[in-house]
Every structure is written in C-alpha cells, then in structure tokens.
Design an enzyme around this catalytic site. Structure first.
Site, PDB file in Angstrom:
ATOM      1  N   HIS A   1      44.040  29.013  31.964  1.00  0.00           N
ATOM      2  CA  HIS A   1      44.533  29.890  33.035  1.00  0.00           C
ATOM      3  C   HIS A   1      44.888  29.106  34.306  1.00  0.00           C
ATOM      4  O   HIS A   1      45.990  29.222  34.830  1.00  0.00           O
ATOM      5  CB  HIS A   1      43.498  30.976  33.349  1.00  0.00           C
ATOM      6  CG  HIS A   1      43.855  31.812  34.530  1.00  0.00           C
ATOM      7  ND1 HIS A   1      44.823  32.795  34.476  1.00  0.00           N
ATOM      8  CD2 HIS A   1      43.425  31.782  35.822  1.00  0.00           C
ATOM      9  CE1 HIS A   1      44.958  33.345  35.675  1.00  0.00           C
ATOM     10  NE2 HIS A   1      44.111  32.744  36.508  1.00  0.00           N
ATOM     11  N   ARG A  10      25.275  54.628  33.506  1.00  0.00           N
ATOM     12  CA  ARG A  10      26.270  55.018  34.518  1.00  0.00           C
ATOM     13  C   ARG A  10      26.307  54.077  35.721  1.00  0.00           C
ATOM     14  O   ARG A  10      26.733  54.448  36.808  1.00  0.00           O
ATOM     15  CB  ARG A  10      26.037  56.442  35.014  1.00  0.00           C
ATOM     16  CG  ARG A  10      26.144  57.456  33.909  1.00  0.00           C
ATOM     17  CD  ARG A  10      26.475  58.830  34.437  1.00  0.00           C
ATOM     18  NE  ARG A  10      26.665  59.721  33.307  1.00  0.00           N
ATOM     19  CZ  ARG A  10      25.656  60.297  32.656  1.00  0.00           C
ATOM     20  NH1 ARG A  10      24.415  60.113  33.049  1.00  0.00           N
ATOM     21  NH2 ARG A  10      25.914  61.075  31.642  1.00  0.00           N
ATOM     22  N   ARG A  55      45.728  42.401  48.599  1.00  0.00           N
ATOM     23  CA  ARG A  55      45.027  41.673  47.535  1.00  0.00           C
ATOM     24  C   ARG A  55      46.027  41.058  46.553  1.00  0.00           C
ATOM     25  O   ARG A  55      45.715  40.087  45.867  1.00  0.00           O
ATOM     26  CB  ARG A  55      44.028  42.600  46.814  1.00  0.00           C
ATOM     27  CG  ARG A  55      43.099  41.842  45.876  1.00  0.00           C
ATOM     28  CD  ARG A  55      41.857  42.644  45.492  1.00  0.00           C
ATOM     29  NE  ARG A  55      41.060  41.898  44.525  1.00  0.00           N
ATOM     30  CZ  ARG A  55      39.848  42.232  44.108  1.00  0.00           C
ATOM     31  NH1 ARG A  55      39.270  43.317  44.587  1.00  0.00           N
ATOM     32  NH2 ARG A  55      39.198  41.499  43.228  1.00  0.00           N
ATOM     33  N   GLU A  92      42.964  27.337  41.617  1.00  0.00           N
ATOM     34  CA  GLU A  92      42.736  28.541  42.429  1.00  0.00           C
ATOM     35  C   GLU A  92      42.291  28.153  43.847  1.00  0.00           C
ATOM     36  O   GLU A  92      42.579  28.864  44.806  1.00  0.00           O
ATOM     37  CB  GLU A  92      41.696  29.467  41.781  1.00  0.00           C
ATOM     38  CG  GLU A  92      41.991  29.855  40.332  1.00  0.00           C
ATOM     39  CD  GLU A  92      43.005  30.994  40.152  1.00  0.00           C
ATOM     40  OE1 GLU A  92      43.574  31.487  41.148  1.00  0.00           O
ATOM     41  OE2 GLU A  92      43.220  31.386  38.982  1.00  0.00           O
ATOM     42  N   HIS A 132      51.114  33.746  34.410  1.00  0.00           N
ATOM     43  CA  HIS A 132      50.704  34.615  33.297  1.00  0.00           C
ATOM     44  C   HIS A 132      51.699  34.561  32.157  1.00  0.00           C
ATOM     45  O   HIS A 132      51.319  34.620  30.985  1.00  0.00           O
ATOM     46  CB  HIS A 132      50.572  36.068  33.771  1.00  0.00           C
ATOM     47  CG  HIS A 132      49.275  36.359  34.478  1.00  0.00           C
ATOM     48  ND1 HIS A 132      49.156  37.352  35.419  1.00  0.00           N
ATOM     49  CD2 HIS A 132      48.057  35.785  34.367  1.00  0.00           C
ATOM     50  CE1 HIS A 132      47.909  37.380  35.862  1.00  0.00           C
ATOM     51  NE2 HIS A 132      47.223  36.430  35.250  1.00  0.00           N
ATOM     52  N   HIS A 137      50.845  33.620  39.921  1.00  0.00           N
ATOM     53  CA  HIS A 137      50.325  34.304  38.737  1.00  0.00           C
ATOM     54  C   HIS A 137      51.392  35.025  37.920  1.00  0.00           C
ATOM     55  O   HIS A 137      51.192  35.246  36.731  1.00  0.00           O
ATOM     56  CB  HIS A 137      49.195  35.263  39.117  1.00  0.00           C
ATOM     57  CG  HIS A 137      47.876  34.574  39.327  1.00  0.00           C
ATOM     58  ND1 HIS A 137      47.698  33.606  40.297  1.00  0.00           N
ATOM     59  CD2 HIS A 137      46.681  34.675  38.693  1.00  0.00           C
ATOM     60  CE1 HIS A 137      46.449  33.172  40.250  1.00  0.00           C
ATOM     61  NE2 HIS A 137      45.812  33.798  39.287  1.00  0.00           N
ATOM     62  N   ASN A 159      47.775  36.825  43.880  1.00  0.00           N
ATOM     63  CA  ASN A 159      48.547  36.568  42.663  1.00  0.00           C
ATOM     64  C   ASN A 159      49.608  35.481  42.854  1.00  0.00           C
ATOM     65  O   ASN A 159      50.474  35.314  41.996  1.00  0.00           O
ATOM     66  CB  ASN A 159      49.215  37.857  42.184  1.00  0.00           C
ATOM     67  CG  ASN A 159      48.200  38.838  41.637  1.00  0.00           C
ATOM     68  OD1 ASN A 159      47.233  38.441  40.996  1.00  0.00           O
ATOM     69  ND2 ASN A 159      48.392  40.112  41.912  1.00  0.00           N
ATOM     70  N   LYS A 192      36.108  42.852  40.384  1.00  0.00           N
ATOM     71  CA  LYS A 192      36.893  43.235  39.205  1.00  0.00           C
ATOM     72  C   LYS A 192      36.118  42.826  37.965  1.00  0.00           C
ATOM     73  O   LYS A 192      35.725  41.664  37.825  1.00  0.00           O
ATOM     74  CB  LYS A 192      38.242  42.516  39.200  1.00  0.00           C
ATOM     75  CG  LYS A 192      39.269  43.118  40.129  1.00  0.00           C
ATOM     76  CD  LYS A 192      40.624  42.501  39.797  1.00  0.00           C
ATOM     77  CE  LYS A 192      41.685  42.898  40.778  1.00  0.00           C
ATOM     78  NZ  LYS A 192      42.964  42.224  40.467  1.00  0.00           N
ATOM     79  N   LYS A 252      38.980  34.714  49.899  1.00  0.00           N
ATOM     80  CA  LYS A 252      39.005  35.846  48.965  1.00  0.00           C
ATOM     81  C   LYS A 252      38.238  37.030  49.531  1.00  0.00           C
ATOM     82  O   LYS A 252      38.686  38.172  49.447  1.00  0.00           O
ATOM     83  CB  LYS A 252      38.453  35.452  47.586  1.00  0.00           C
ATOM     84  CG  LYS A 252      38.501  36.643  46.639  1.00  0.00           C
ATOM     85  CD  LYS A 252      38.671  36.326  45.194  1.00  0.00           C
ATOM     86  CE  LYS A 252      38.802  37.642  44.402  1.00  0.00           C
ATOM     87  NZ  LYS A 252      38.815  37.459  42.957  1.00  0.00           N
ATOM     88  N   GLU A 292      43.250  46.502  45.475  1.00  0.00           N
ATOM     89  CA  GLU A 292      44.563  45.906  45.224  1.00  0.00           C
ATOM     90  C   GLU A 292      45.711  46.905  45.314  1.00  0.00           C
ATOM     91  O   GLU A 292      46.459  47.119  44.370  1.00  0.00           O
ATOM     92  CB  GLU A 292      44.595  45.201  43.856  1.00  0.00           C
ATOM     93  CG  GLU A 292      45.834  44.311  43.719  1.00  0.00           C
ATOM     94  CD  GLU A 292      45.774  43.331  42.552  1.00  0.00           C
ATOM     95  OE1 GLU A 292      44.664  42.989  42.108  1.00  0.00           O
ATOM     96  OE2 GLU A 292      46.861  42.898  42.136  1.00  0.00           O
TER      97      GLU A 292
END
Ligand SMILES: NC(=O)c1ccc[n+]([C@@H]2O[C@H](COP(=O)([O-])OP(=O)(O)OC[C@H]3O[C@@H](n4cnc5c(N)ncnc54)[C@H](O)[C@@H]3O)[C@@H](O)[C@H]2O)c1
Ligand SMILES: [Zn+2]
Length: 389
Positions: A286, A135, A261, A199, A272, A268, A265, A157, A247, A257
């Site tokens: 990426h 957990r 946040r 990035e 993407h 992105h 992107n 994340k 960041k 987010e």
C-alpha cells in the site's frame, strides 16, 4: 521565529502525548520508545478492574506478545489472546467472526477492552470487532507498523474487506487510547517501514512544507530509530508525532470524511488503482503504491499548471532517495493496462457523478480537493506515463 534548526532535538525524554479532540470520544495518542512496558498501568488507570482480550497476528505475536502480556500482568490486568494469520486476508468476515467468538468466549463484557496489537490489518479487524461485540466495547490500539502508528490507528476507521473490495464493511469506532511504542518498529522489515514512511511524507506534502524539508534532511535517522528513551534527539518519534498531530487535527475537523479528511487521500486515487491492478499483493505494498501515487499527483498538478515542474521533481527525488517507487516502470512485473487503471480510478469511491475527484497541490504543503477533474485528462496523463514519458 527562532525555531531550533532541528526541531526534533527540542523533545524531552518524556513520552509525547497528542490528544484527538473529539469531545466525549477524545483520546490520547502516546508516542515514545519502550512505552509498551507501561501498557498495563495506563489501561488500569483508564479502566480500573477491566479485563482485556489481545488481538494480534502470528508474526507480531512472535516478537511482541510476551512483552505485552507481561506488561498487563504487572499491572494486574487479566488478559486473553486471539491470534490471527498475518496479512490482508485476515480482514474478512470469517476471521471477524472468529475474533468476536473468542472475545465473547473470554467473557469480555461491556467495560472490558480489546487491545489491538499489530499493524493496520489487526487494528482494522480488532477495532471493528470492538464496535460490534455486545453492541460496542472500548478498544486500545498498540500499533506495531509505521503505517499503523502514523495513520491507521488514529481516526477510528475500522472494518473488513469483502469480495467487492476493501473496507466495504466497517464502522467508525474511536479507540480510547493509542500507545505508539517506536521501539516495536525495530523488528519491522525495512520494506514495511519504507511503505509506512510514504504516509509520513504525505503529511508534509499535504499540509506542512516545513515538515517535508525536515524529512528531506533527517529521513535516515527516522529509519534508523533509537536511541533509548531519555535521549533528547529523537527523529523517529518526532516524525511519528508530526504525522499523528496532522492526522488528529484533520480527524477532529472532519471525523466522518465529508470534507477535509479527504486531503488524507493525497496520492491515494492513483495509488489505489495501481495497488488494485497489482492484485493487493507483495508486488506493490500500500505505502509503495502511495509513494507512486504522490509522485503522479505532483506531476499531474504540474501538468495542469498548478506547480512548477521543479517542485514535482523535488518530491520525486525524496521519494526515490528512500527507495519508494516514483515511476510506473519501477513496479516489477507485467506492464499495467491503461483501461484497467482508468476503470479502477472510475470505481474509486471518490468519484461523484462522473467527474473525478483528486487531491491535487498548489505547492508542497498546499493540497486541495479538486472536483470535476476530466477523466480524459487523467487518461492522457497516464497514457504518457505508461509510455515512460
Ligand atoms: N483504518 C484506517 O484509517 C487505515 C488507514 C490506512 C490503512 N489501513 C489499513 O491498514 C492495513 C495495512 O496495514 P499495515 O501496513 O500495518 O499492514 P499489516 O498489518 O499487514 O502489517 C504488515 C506486516 O508486518 C508484520 N508486522 C507488523 N508489525 C510488525 C513488527 N513490529 N515486527 C515485525 N513484523 C511486523 C505483519 O505481521 C504483516 O505481515 C490495510 O488493511 C489498510 O486498509 C487502515
Ligand atoms: Zn494510505
């Protein structure tokens, strides 16, 4: 303001520490060359008497596992290891199960740690394993790609992919420490370094025009890396630091987010779509997709009258100078289909009630969340770009 002409030279030989201010989940990101040697001591100081399970991939293991284990051993920290195959395919439920079983089999208990030694794939996988084993146990990130040092290791994340798409199973789980040893990047293939650099540029473009100026002048030294700890001029460490600070500040304001946040992107939504249309393959990494996506976001902003075209040109010039794709035609292979791209953009999770949400700019360093972007405008723009306009 009498800032030094090259702020990187203001650094001392000491490691840089950036704190991610998240209350009881706050943690330090330590940045510098040859920091790996201190890993065991830092872990022992944070969690006296703990055991660790190192999660890594085969490629990273070949270069850096022995040194990692030696650093832990030197501080008396008992360590086991789980080595997965390199590549995005390891971010799967199947591999997650293997990692969890190995960690539990190594008798890692509450109070012990997982150490994620690798790029974003290992970080996301190991971090997610840490969030669910017993957990939730703590974990430490030792990012070994530029992308992981400036982006994926910071912010909590974690997750794995499913047949339906990337990162669809996951959790927010913050590490307790991030050790960004910039010397580990010396073994990274240049193409991977360049992809991560996209990035880095993103942080300048989204909120820090001065940093973008600095990158235009100093990017070659960021790529080159070195010299060893102790020398004052350290452009690579400065670039990692500025990125991580940017960041960390955004994550502090919006951990989950729901607002700011999203600015991360930038590039992105377009990126993407190309990454997915290229099948998440070697055809387009990426960061390469994000380079192209940022070029398109600036051009799209110019077309909407938000910035003069010359500003988009300047951004594209820098991205192209480092060797990132900036035109759709720069991506090798079959031409992209407009319908495929538009479907992918519409499926992107940043769509709210039909209107498209994009991160656009009012200048270099001045990004904003543009909701209600008409799909037809995006379609017309991409149609022109596909035609080579
Ligand atoms: N959690 C987040 O906030 C976040 C943010 C951005 C990206 N990501 C995720 O990160 C992943 C991409 O990360 P990545 O670009 O680091 O890819 P990666 O982890 O696959 O690493 C790229 C390649 O470089 C190799 N490698 C790693 N370090 C090396 C080193 N020091 N020397 C030599 N080779 C090395 C790896 O084995 C791999 O083959 C994606 O899954 C993406 O979804 C997560
Ligand atoms: Zn990205």
């Amino acid at each position: 303001m009498n800032a030094p002409s090259n702020p990187a030279t203001a650094l001392t030989g000491e490691p840089i520490e950036v704190n991610v201010g998240l209350g009881e989940r706050a943690y330090d990101i330590v940045i510098g060359r040859d920091l790996l040697a201190d890993l065991g001591a830092r872990i022992a100081a944070l969690r006296p008497g703990c055991k660790v399970a190192i999660v890594t991939d085969e490629t990273v293991a070949k270069h850096h596992l022995a040194a990692t284990e030696a650093a832990l051993k030197a501080a008396g920290v008992e360590a086991s290891r789980v080595v997965v195959a390199p590549g995005e395919a390891s971010k799967s439920i199947g591999v997650l199960e293997r990692v969890c079983d190995a960690v539990i089999g190594a008798r890692i208990e509450r109070g012990d740690l997982i150490v994620a030694l690798g790029g974003g794939v290992v970080g996301d996988l190991a971090g997610f394993a840490a969030s669910v084993v017993r957990r939730g146990i703590d974990f430490v990130q030792v990012p070994t790609t530029l992308l992981a040092q400036v982006d994926s290791s910071v912010g909590g994340k974690t997750g794995v992919n499913t047949a339906h798409g990337k990162n669809l199973i996951g959790a927010f789980h913050q590490p307790i420490l991030v050790i960004a040893d910039t010397a580990l990047l010396d073994t990274l293939p240049e193409r991977e370094f360049r992809a991560g650099y996209a990035e880095v540029v993103k942080y300048g473009l989204l909120g820090d025009a001065e940093f973008f100026d600095w990158l235009e002048t100093n990017w070659r030294d960021v790529f080159k890396g070195g010299p060893a700890r102790g020398n004052a001029a350290a452009p690579r460490e400065y670039a990692v630091r500025k990125s991580v600070e940017a960041k960390a500040e955004i994550v502090r304001r919006d951990e989950r987010e729901t607002g700011d946040r999203m600015l991360l992107n930038l590039g992105h939504t377009f990126g993407h779509a190309f990454e997915a249309a290229a099948g998440f393959s070697d055809r387009l990494l990426h960061g390469e997709a994000i380079g192209l996506g940022m070029a398109l976001a600036f051009e799209f902003s110019a077309r909407r009258g938000l910035i003069p075209e010359a500003q988009a040109d300047r951004v594209i010039r820098h991205l192209a100078a480092v060797g990132l794709p900036t035109r759709i035609q720069d991506v090798p292979g079959e031409p992209f289909s407009l319908d495929t791209l538009m479907n992918l953009i519409a499926q992107d999770k940043k769509v709210k009630r039909g209107a498209l949400t994009f991160i656009l700019v009012r200048g270099i360093g001045a990004s904003f969340i543009a909701r209600d972007v008409e799909a037809s405008d995006v379609r017309a723009f991409l149609s022109d770009k596909l035609a080579g306009a």
